[in-house]
Design a protein around this motif. Sequence first.
Motif, PDB file in Angstrom:
ATOM      1  N   PRO A  67       0.237  -1.384  -0.078  1.00 19.68           N
ATOM      2  CA  PRO A  67       0.316   0.162  -0.113  1.00 19.68           C
ATOM      3  C   PRO A  67       1.040   1.018   0.194  1.00 19.68           C
ATOM      4  O   PRO A  67       2.034   1.264   0.615  1.00 19.68           O
ATOM      5  CB  PRO A  67      -1.430   0.135   1.412  1.00 19.68           C
ATOM      6  N   GLY A  69       0.866   5.714   0.294  1.00 18.46           N
ATOM      7  CA  GLY A  69      -0.399   6.751  -0.029  1.00 18.46           C
ATOM      8  C   GLY A  69       0.530   7.711  -0.241  1.00 18.46           C
ATOM      9  O   GLY A  69       0.722   7.601  -1.930  1.00 18.46           O
ATOM     10  N   GLY A  71       3.905   8.416  -0.872  1.00 15.65           N
ATOM     11  CA  GLY A  71       5.340   7.627  -0.774  1.00 15.65           C
ATOM     12  C   GLY A  71       6.713   8.839  -0.012  1.00 15.65           C
ATOM     13  O   GLY A  71       7.353   9.042  -0.898  1.00 15.65           O
ATOM     14  N   LEU A  72       5.752   9.499   0.954  1.00 17.22           N
ATOM     15  CA  LEU A  72       6.963  10.506   1.253  1.00 17.22           C
ATOM     16  C   LEU A  72       7.434   9.864   2.504  1.00 17.22           C
ATOM     17  O   LEU A  72       8.445  10.740   3.209  1.00 17.22           O
ATOM     18  CB  LEU A  72       5.814  11.505   1.400  1.00 17.22           C
ATOM     19  N   THR A 139      -0.755  11.487   3.547  1.00 16.92           N
ATOM     20  CA  THR A 139      -2.162  10.573   3.536  1.00 16.92           C
ATOM     21  C   THR A 139      -1.792  10.945   5.452  1.00 16.92           C
ATOM     22  O   THR A 139      -1.409  10.419   5.412  1.00 16.92           O
ATOM     23  CB  THR A 139      -2.097   9.302   3.041  1.00 16.92           C
TER      24      THR A 139
END
Lengths: 460, 337
Positions: A67, A69, A71-72, A139
Amino acid sequence: MDDIAHSLAMIVGEAYFSNQPEEAYFYARDPGLMPPHKPDYVVVPKSVEEIQEIARLASREKIPLVPMGAGLALTGLTIPLKGGIVMDMKRMNRILKVNEKARHVIVEGGTSQGLLKAYLEKNYPRLRHSMPDSPATATIAANVMIHGQGRLTQQYGFNSDMISGLEVVLASGEVCKIGSCSMSPDWFSKGAPMPDLTGLFLGWFGATGIITKVAVKLYPKKKMRDVEIFITDREDLVPDMVYELTHTEMVEDINIFAQPKPMIFKDNHHIAIFITGDTDEELEFKRKMTWYSLDRFIKSKDGGFMGVPPVMKPTLLEMPQRSVSRFADVKKGGGFEYSGPIIMVEKYPECAHKIVELAEKYDLGYSGMARIIGRSHAMMYGFAFTFNRADPDMMDRTRKALHEVSEFALEAGGVFWKATVDEQKMAMEKMDPNTLGIMKMIKENLDPNGIMNPGNWEVI
Amino acid sequence: MYELKFDENLCKTCPTGDCLVKCQYLDVEKKTAVEEMVKIGQGEDSFVLQDCVTCYACEEYCKRGNHPFYLITERREEKGILTSPRAITKQWINIGEPQGKYRLGDVKERVLSFGFMPEFLQWVKGKLFEDVMPSYIFGQEFFCNVVYIHFANTSIIKERLPKVVDNFRKLGVKEVIFVHDECYGAFAHLAPAYGIEVPFKSVHYFEYLYNRLKELKDFIKPLNIRAAYQRPCSSRLSSDQHHFVADIMELIGVDLIERKYQGENALCCGGIYAMAFGYDLAHDVQKRNIDDMVEHGAQYCIFNCPACQSSIGAEVAKRGIKPIHLIHLCKMAIGEM
Ligand SMILES: Cc1cc2nc3c(=O)[nH]c(=O)nc-3n(C[C@H](O)[C@H](O)[C@H](O)COP(=O)(O)OP(=O)(O)OC[C@H]3O[C@@H](n4cnc5c(N)ncnc54)[C@H](O)[C@@H]3O)c2cc1C
Ligand code: SF4
């Protein structure tokens, strides 16, 4: 198109599926230092049912499912280390319900911090959530998944302490409700007074399930907000200063930073103290109490409140604070990573020495930044380095410096935050074997085929 | 090393001890004042060295050509008596460090100096300045460094000021109009007090504005407002220029209110006090000052120093008084704002 590709495209729709090199390139990497690894498939689902179907398919075919979000997280947590499917959650971005009086909101698993902030500002101006300083696209579900910290962390703990319910899709495709919502229509508690099962998922980086809904507690949003900066050249006194500040119970957030540039920041440690109020009187009272709490350090000349230049205030008061992202590009190569162990506040002086030592040793630009968690219960100390992605030598030096940070943090009694795969291994080696045993039981039972974000929290 | 010209014999025969008797922060009568200044001159300890809050005013109170404030500062530094927390002092010294980021306009023999105050780059526009603009200089390389007397650090001034003078010399300027009065005070008065030779004529922007407004008198529409003036600490280093405030107000039709904290009795904006001494002194001074403006019916508060404006401008505004810099007020009078 192979069968799996075809099935995935059927589930999410062709427009939201890809096995093309462009997407594979993009989803193979994050902005940090971890080497890229390509996924075989990328899907962007829109509903819980689609996610269930994808999980069932992945389980049946034993394909990794990662999963993602925004990617940060920076530490490679969304890089598909063993290929498979990257599931980009960004289309699951609805704000489902706000309960104003019970101060919580239920959002979908891909809703961004920025979206929730904007929504609350428009519709519920007296409510706020604990915003982290990551770019606004980050996210909410991923942030609680990695136990992030935000603007309200000094008051209420980790952002994950501020949730009041989860909905999770397991590797088997089953949907599971966690908290009061498991037996009530209301999402007011993540566990208590029942067994708190959020620990089966939070901190696991998606290796035990996919969050499809999360209820986040909201807090009073005061009309005014201001910032003061207390500066000192005595890093050894910072823990005492934080102790005094947290004793006032008047402060919203406490961040500490030290960096050599620009010149205004050279040589000192800066304790940024945020205060809020509904009236001038409330704000001024809190300001006064925070100033008084540090008076003894002013008297001994060990620290003082700097005059915050008017041009600096809006930058500091921004949420998220974009200056953090700007720092990420000082080397003009877009590379930025920080190791942010969660550690006792009393370790601040050691951390502050360490970062300078490493920056000198590896010739790197740095910023040391800490966020206080709870009333001085702990802090996240970010050892942040910037690097130029086009300069492999600089990247290598950064990698080495961060590795030394990990060793140092463990040695100093810290615990890794959003641990890289290497750090996860180091943590599991150091961990009490019985604790590790419980982790193993959880992982084996929730993810018997080892398909969920494999490579992460692989308990051997 | 440059040495301060201070004559304690002048103090020994001083009939008033005004430097300390008039001090708004210390409670001292004449005999003690003279005794303490003589002690300080001779390098002995004095409570004054501990208690002075660095308002600069004694430089103005002494009418006998001595430099009590410079002396207090020198002695504090010699004895290692800090005025401000070390971190604050370091920060200010770092900010003033030349970075090679100065800016030069089309520099002529007559030039405007903005020191190191970036606001002026925006403010100094229009008819008032067209006489000299775009001949200007800005940056740490041209920064007078006088602010460090607040931090009892004259050695940094003595180290940097001659280099700054040299930077001006290299530009070949003959007349420098200083838009910040601390800079004017530095080159017109402090430098000579330390025996530093200044190779150009220093002009205070008050004088420049006054003359310019006279030239532009046809454009002036009297403002017909009541205003208080916030006199900054640095104005004490150039008290010979202070009369221009009243002169300019007369030209542009501003009623400068009579109030308690004006002229010699002016109170500091408190910005430095907050950094050096904490909440109470700064807030007490600010409150008394603004209360006084309100009581005397000021509609505007005129600032000379942008730092004062950023210290108390917002607070002044909250009390219903409009904060405005003198330059903007003059622009308003000639219809440019
Ligand atoms: C400039 C900058 C500043 C930052 N400041 C902060 C800060 O102040 N506070 C802070 O906490 N963080 C900060 N971060 C770190 C990070 O960006 C945030 O924590 C952010 O919230 C991560 O969200 P994301 O959507 O990018 O997560 P991702 O990187 O996409 O995911 C993180 C982890 O969660 C898993 N995951 C994602 N979505 C789900 C889901 N729905 N279900 C299950 N697992 C999932 C992923 O597999 C991964 O393991 C900062 C980062 C940057 C670049
Ligand atoms: S400094 Fe001036 S006012 Fe003070 S005692 Fe000496 S001569 Fe008198």
